[in-house]
Design a protein around this motif. Structure first.
Motif, short mmCIF file in Angstrom:
data_model
loop_
_atom_site.label_atom_id
_atom_site.label_comp_id
_atom_site.label_asym_id
_atom_site.label_seq_id
_atom_site.Cartn_x
_atom_site.Cartn_y
_atom_site.Cartn_z
N ARG A 165 -16.87 4.27 51.77
CA ARG A 165 -17.84 5.31 51.51
C ARG A 165 -18.76 4.87 50.40
NH1 ARG A 165 -14.85 11.25 51.65
NH2 ARG A 165 -14.24 11.21 53.87
N ILE A 166 -20.05 5.16 50.53
CA ILE A 166 -21.00 4.82 49.48
C ILE A 166 -20.94 5.91 48.41
CG2 ILE A 166 -22.47 3.60 51.08
CD1 ILE A 166 -24.40 5.93 51.02
N PRO A 167 -21.25 5.54 47.15
CA PRO A 167 -21.12 6.52 46.07
C PRO A 167 -22.16 7.62 46.09
CG PRO A 167 -22.03 4.45 45.24
CD PRO A 167 -21.63 4.21 46.67
N GLY A 168 -23.27 7.42 46.74
CA GLY A 168 -24.33 8.43 46.76
C GLY A 168 -24.65 8.88 48.18
N THR A 169 -25.82 9.42 48.33
CA THR A 169 -26.24 9.90 49.65
C THR A 169 -26.91 8.81 50.48
OG1 THR A 169 -28.35 10.65 48.71
CG2 THR A 169 -26.53 12.25 48.79
N HIS A 170 -27.42 7.75 49.84
CA HIS A 170 -28.06 6.67 50.58
C HIS A 170 -28.01 5.40 49.74
CE1 HIS A 170 -31.26 8.16 47.93
NE2 HIS A 170 -31.77 6.95 48.00
N LEU A 216 -20.77 -0.76 46.25
CA LEU A 216 -20.61 -0.85 47.69
C LEU A 216 -19.50 -1.79 48.13
CD1 LEU A 216 -24.38 -0.89 48.73
CD2 LEU A 216 -22.81 1.05 48.67
N VAL A 217 -18.92 -2.56 47.20
CA VAL A 217 -17.78 -3.41 47.52
C VAL A 217 -16.67 -3.16 46.51
CG1 VAL A 217 -19.18 -5.22 48.61
CG2 VAL A 217 -18.67 -5.36 46.17
#
Length: 281
Positions: A165-170, A216-217
């Motif tokens: 999952r990414i930390p934000g919305t995009h 992201l990783v």
């Protein structure tokens, strides 16, 4: 007396105006032409042949045939350009990229066992020159850029694992970052991914550090965090059913309840009589 560093050996050959190849243990080779570096190979990074093959411009079989035809001391690069396989600019850019990539990793080596061979040359020929001080400065600049992106070498030799999952919305990604996230399988290191994708190892390493900075990783910090277990919803208490009110006239109905006003004429007249009686008191 301490053995000379690799930087010192390279600088000495440059000052001597050497022409030939400097073998650095089993880790790589530096090619010189009259004291300037013409090409660098490193066992840890994709070479110019791999980069050209990955670009689709020439197959591995075509590369082998060109090397055999060029022979020792030939100019295989010029041969590829004459046959229209590559443009002059593509050849020069590939040599530049592979050299800077290999030099960055080779110059971090602790190996000081070197062997110089006079007049030895790379089969693709000479298509770019680097002075040794400038090459060392570029390697230092690249190291500083890596530190700015992510100030830790923890990811450099560790398999790349994307977060689910990414930390934000995009997230805004470069083309290389997107390719890395698609190719990362939690088993390949950045350098191994570079070979798999046919990309320079330094560019891949920088992209991985930038992905780490963007969250992201998986890094040492995210791996150390406890895994969150989904919280089970607490069941809301079921309200006890309200017993129905008995209909009028049935036992159990309170006689103290006031009559309901429903707008009928009888009710209105009753209210008027109550008002008049209160005013008369």
């Amino acid at each position: 007396m301490a053995p000379p560093t690799l930087d010192a050996v390279l600088t000495g050959l440059a000052q001597d105006g050497a022409t030939g190849s400097l073998r650095v243990g089993k880790e790589g080779t530096v090619y010189y032409v009259r004291g300037r570096v013409s090409y660098v190979e490193c066992a840890a990074t994709p070479g110019v042949e791999e980069l050209l093959g990955a670009s689709g411009r020439i197959s591995a079989n075509g590369m082998r045939h060109a090397r055999q035809e060029a022979g020792a001391g030939g100019d295989g690069g010029a041969l590829l350009v004459e046959r229209g396989v590559l443009s002059r600019g593509e050849l020069e850019f590939s040599m530049l990229s592979a050299t800077l990539d290999a030099a960055f990793f080779l110059l971090t080596s602790r190996t000081v066992r070197t062997r110089f061979r006079e007049s030895d040359a790379h089969w693709l020929g000479v298509h770019w020159f680097f002075d040794v001080p400038g090459l060392l400065r570029e390697c230092a600049r690249r190291r500083a850029r890596l530190e700015r992106a992510w100030p830790s070498a923890e990811l450099d030799a560790r398999p790349v694992t994307p977060l689910r999952r990414i930390p934000g919305t995009h997230a805004l990604l470069t083309r290389l970052q997107w390719e890395l996230l698609l190719s990362a399988d939690s088993t390949a290191t950045p350098v191994e991914l570079a070979r798999r994708l046919g990309r320079p190892a330094y560019s891949t390493l920088l992209a991985v550090r930038e992905l780490a900075a963007a969250g992201l990783v998986v890094t040492g910090e995210t791996a150390a965090l406890p895994k969150r277990t989904p919280k089970q919803p607490t069941p809301s208490p079921t309200p006890s059913p309200t017993p129905p009110s008995p209909p009028p006239g049935e036992p159990g109905r309170s006689t103290s309840e006031l009559p309901q006003v429903n707008g009928d004429a009888t009710d209105v007249n009753l209210l008027l009589r109550l008002r008049d009686a209160l005013e008369a008191l």
